[in-house]
Design a protein around this motif. Structure first.
Motif, PDB file in Angstrom:
ATOM      1  N   LEU A  15       0.811  -1.212   0.000  1.00  0.00           N
ATOM      2  CA  LEU A  15       0.000   0.000   0.000  1.00  0.00           C
ATOM      3  C   LEU A  15       0.848   1.268   0.000  1.00  0.00           C
ATOM      4  CD1 LEU A  15      -2.787  -1.114   2.494  1.00  0.00           C
ATOM      5  CD2 LEU A  15      -2.925  -0.968  -0.005  1.00  0.00           C
ATOM      6  N   GLY A  16       2.175   1.113   0.050  1.00  0.00           N
ATOM      7  CA  GLY A  16       3.061   2.262  -0.093  1.00  0.00           C
ATOM      8  C   GLY A  16       3.583   2.864   1.193  1.00  0.00           C
ATOM      9  N   TYR A  17       3.496   2.129   2.307  1.00  0.00           N
ATOM     10  CA  TYR A  17       4.064   2.682   3.537  1.00  0.00           C
ATOM     11  C   TYR A  17       4.614   1.581   4.430  1.00  0.00           C
ATOM     12  CZ  TYR A  17      -0.254   1.394   6.042  1.00  0.00           C
ATOM     13  OH  TYR A  17      -1.296   0.712   6.603  1.00  0.00           O
ATOM     14  N   ASN A  18       5.559   1.967   5.284  1.00  0.00           N
ATOM     15  CA  ASN A  18       6.138   1.063   6.268  1.00  0.00           C
ATOM     16  C   ASN A  18       5.347   1.140   7.563  1.00  0.00           C
ATOM     17  OD1 ASN A  18       8.407   0.101   4.753  1.00  0.00           O
ATOM     18  ND2 ASN A  18       9.331   2.112   5.013  1.00  0.00           N
ATOM     19  N   GLN A  19       5.344   0.042   8.316  1.00  0.00           N
ATOM     20  CA  GLN A  19       4.710   0.046   9.639  1.00  0.00           C
ATOM     21  C   GLN A  19       5.458   0.981  10.590  1.00  0.00           C
ATOM     22  OE1 GLN A  19       1.862  -1.546  10.801  1.00  0.00           O
ATOM     23  NE2 GLN A  19       1.512  -1.963   8.641  1.00  0.00           N
ATOM     24  N   ALA A  20       6.756   1.029  10.451  1.00  0.00           N
ATOM     25  CA  ALA A  20       7.585   1.917  11.277  1.00  0.00           C
ATOM     26  C   ALA A  20       8.922   2.096  10.567  1.00  0.00           C
ATOM     27  CB  ALA A  20       7.810   1.321  12.669  1.00  0.00           C
ATOM     28  N   GLU A  21       9.642   3.097  11.003  1.00  0.00           N
ATOM     29  CA  GLU A  21      11.010   3.300  10.539  1.00  0.00           C
ATOM     30  C   GLU A  21      11.863   3.709  11.723  1.00  0.00           C
ATOM     31  OE1 GLU A  21      10.995   6.200   7.383  1.00  0.00           O
ATOM     32  OE2 GLU A  21      10.536   4.681   5.892  1.00  0.00           O
ATOM     33  N   VAL A  22      13.033   3.121  11.817  1.00  0.00           N
ATOM     34  CA  VAL A  22      14.018   3.558  12.798  1.00  0.00           C
ATOM     35  C   VAL A  22      14.857   4.624  12.110  1.00  0.00           C
ATOM     36  CG1 VAL A  22      15.973   2.872  14.232  1.00  0.00           C
ATOM     37  CG2 VAL A  22      14.047   1.288  13.891  1.00  0.00           C
ATOM     38  N   ILE A  23      14.938   5.803  12.724  1.00  0.00           N
ATOM     39  CA  ILE A  23      15.690   6.918  12.164  1.00  0.00           C
ATOM     40  C   ILE A  23      16.943   7.109  13.014  1.00  0.00           C
ATOM     41  CG2 ILE A  23      15.630   9.361  11.544  1.00  0.00           C
ATOM     42  CD1 ILE A  23      13.551   7.627  10.044  1.00  0.00           C
ATOM     43  N   ASP A  24      18.096   6.898  12.394  1.00  0.00           N
ATOM     44  CA  ASP A  24      19.374   7.095  13.080  1.00  0.00           C
ATOM     45  C   ASP A  24      20.117   8.252  12.440  1.00  0.00           C
ATOM     46  OD1 ASP A  24      19.503   4.950  15.041  1.00  0.00           O
ATOM     47  OD2 ASP A  24      19.628   3.584  13.325  1.00  0.00           O
ATOM     48  N   GLY A  25      20.772   9.036  13.267  1.00  0.00           N
ATOM     49  CA  GLY A  25      21.650  10.083  12.779  1.00  0.00           C
ATOM     50  C   GLY A  25      20.971  11.370  12.364  1.00  0.00           C
ATOM     51  N   ALA A  26      19.682  11.514  12.626  1.00  0.00           N
ATOM     52  CA  ALA A  26      18.998  12.767  12.283  1.00  0.00           C
ATOM     53  C   ALA A  26      19.393  13.841  13.295  1.00  0.00           C
ATOM     54  CB  ALA A  26      17.486  12.576  12.293  1.00  0.00           C
ATOM     55  N   THR A  27      19.678  15.028  12.788  1.00  0.00           N
ATOM     56  CA  THR A  27      20.063  16.126  13.678  1.00  0.00           C
ATOM     57  C   THR A  27      19.060  17.275  13.640  1.00  0.00           C
ATOM     58  OG1 THR A  27      21.411  17.125  11.936  1.00  0.00           O
ATOM     59  CG2 THR A  27      22.525  15.618  13.450  1.00  0.00           C
ATOM     60  N   ARG A  28      18.105  17.200  12.717  1.00  0.00           N
ATOM     61  CA  ARG A  28      17.160  18.293  12.529  1.00  0.00           C
ATOM     62  C   ARG A  28      15.792  17.733  12.177  1.00  0.00           C
ATOM     63  NH1 ARG A  28      16.988  21.518   7.640  1.00  0.00           N
ATOM     64  NH2 ARG A  28      15.821  23.346   8.195  1.00  0.00           N
ATOM     65  N   GLN A  29      14.740  18.282  12.783  1.00  0.00           N
ATOM     66  CA  GLN A  29      13.366  17.873  12.482  1.00  0.00           C
ATOM     67  C   GLN A  29      12.534  19.066  12.079  1.00  0.00           C
ATOM     68  OE1 GLN A  29      11.166  15.906  15.535  1.00  0.00           O
ATOM     69  NE2 GLN A  29      12.024  13.916  15.082  1.00  0.00           N
ATOM     70  N   VAL A  30      11.595  18.822  11.173  1.00  0.00           N
ATOM     71  CA  VAL A  30      10.617  19.835  10.779  1.00  0.00           C
ATOM     72  C   VAL A  30       9.247  19.217  10.968  1.00  0.00           C
ATOM     73  CG1 VAL A  30       9.702  21.216   8.876  1.00  0.00           C
ATOM     74  CG2 VAL A  30      12.166  20.909   9.119  1.00  0.00           C
ATOM     75  N   ILE A  31       8.393  19.897  11.723  1.00  0.00           N
ATOM     76  CA  ILE A  31       7.020  19.458  11.948  1.00  0.00           C
ATOM     77  C   ILE A  31       6.135  20.360  11.100  1.00  0.00           C
ATOM     78  CG2 ILE A  31       5.236  18.979  13.659  1.00  0.00           C
ATOM     79  CD1 ILE A  31       7.949  17.485  14.138  1.00  0.00           C
ATOM     80  N   CYS A  32       5.491  19.787  10.089  1.00  0.00           N
ATOM     81  CA  CYS A  32       4.670  20.573   9.169  1.00  0.00           C
ATOM     82  C   CYS A  32       3.211  20.563   9.614  1.00  0.00           C
ATOM     83  CB  CYS A  32       4.748  19.993   7.760  1.00  0.00           C
ATOM     84  SG  CYS A  32       6.398  19.947   7.048  1.00  0.00           S
ATOM     85  N   ALA A  33       2.587  21.726   9.574  1.00  0.00           N
ATOM     86  CA  ALA A  33       1.148  21.810   9.786  1.00  0.00           C
ATOM     87  C   ALA A  33       0.448  21.112   8.630  1.00  0.00           C
ATOM     88  CB  ALA A  33       0.716  23.276   9.851  1.00  0.00           C
ATOM     89  N   GLY A  34      -0.809  20.789   8.819  1.00  0.00           N
ATOM     90  CA  GLY A  34      -1.585  20.160   7.765  1.00  0.00           C
ATOM     91  C   GLY A  34      -1.651  21.042   6.533  1.00  0.00           C
ATOM     92  N   GLN A  35      -1.383  20.449   5.385  1.00  0.00           N
ATOM     93  CA  GLN A  35      -1.421  21.169   4.107  1.00  0.00           C
ATOM     94  C   GLN A  35      -2.656  20.720   3.330  1.00  0.00           C
ATOM     95  OE1 GLN A  35       0.853  23.680   3.425  1.00  0.00           O
ATOM     96  NE2 GLN A  35       1.316  23.217   5.564  1.00  0.00           N
ATOM     97  N   THR A  36      -3.346  21.691   2.751  1.00  0.00           N
ATOM     98  CA  THR A  36      -4.585  21.429   2.033  1.00  0.00           C
ATOM     99  C   THR A  36      -4.511  22.040   0.642  1.00  0.00           C
ATOM    100  OG1 THR A  36      -5.560  23.440   2.951  1.00  0.00           O
ATOM    101  CG2 THR A  36      -5.937  21.385   4.181  1.00  0.00           C
ATOM    102  N   ALA A  37      -5.632  22.011  -0.037  1.00  0.00           N
ATOM    103  CA  ALA A  37      -5.719  22.556  -1.395  1.00  0.00           C
ATOM    104  C   ALA A  37      -6.124  24.023  -1.343  1.00  0.00           C
ATOM    105  CB  ALA A  37      -6.723  21.755  -2.220  1.00  0.00           C
TER     106      ALA A  37
END
Length: 131
Positions: A15-37
């Motif tokens: 269906l095009g997605y993983n159940q989970a992902e382990v993220i290693d080595g990330a130093t920066r995060q961006v939290i995006c608000a909901g985007q619409t049309a």
């Protein structure tokens, strides 16, 4: 940043997605608000056209990520809200067309909702990105 997929079952991969992902080595995060049309002035676009709304919401998500120096390859989590889940799923090939070239399948949740904040909008996508 290194991503390791966690999929005890393979049905979600189809269906095009993983159940989970382990993220290693990330130093920066961006939290995006909901985007619409909506356009650049916040005016809703494509009344009654789920496919066009999904496409524009993805355009808007890409613009936000670009403003943060990232792109869809950095997305590690998606939350999707649709007023008609069946209609959204009929048009989910758009998600594959956008995320596929980046070779990522971020974990996601798709929820059916009665309505979104602005009447006439049918699809909203929020994302967490990391680098």
């Amino acid at each position: 940043m290194e991503r390791t997929a966690v999929n005890p079952w393979d049905w979600s991969i189809k269906l095009g997605y993983n159940q989970a992902e382990v993220i290693d080595g990330a130093t920066r995060q961006v939290i995006c608000a909901g985007q619409t049309a909506v356009d650049g002035q916040g005016t809703p676009q494509h009344q009654g056209d789920m496919r066009a709304q999904i496409s524009l919401a993805l355009d808007n998500l890409e613009a936000v990520l670009k403003g943060a120096g990232m792109d869809l390859s950095n997305v590690v989590k998606l939350g999707i809200y649709a007023t008609d889940v069946d209609e959204a799923l009929k048009n989910f090939d758009l998600m594959g067309m956008r995320f596929g070239p980046h070779r990522v399948s971020p974990p996601m949740t798709l929820l059916g909702v009665t309505r979104l904040a602005i009447p006439g909008l049918m699809f909203e996508i929020e994302a967490t990105a990391a680098a």
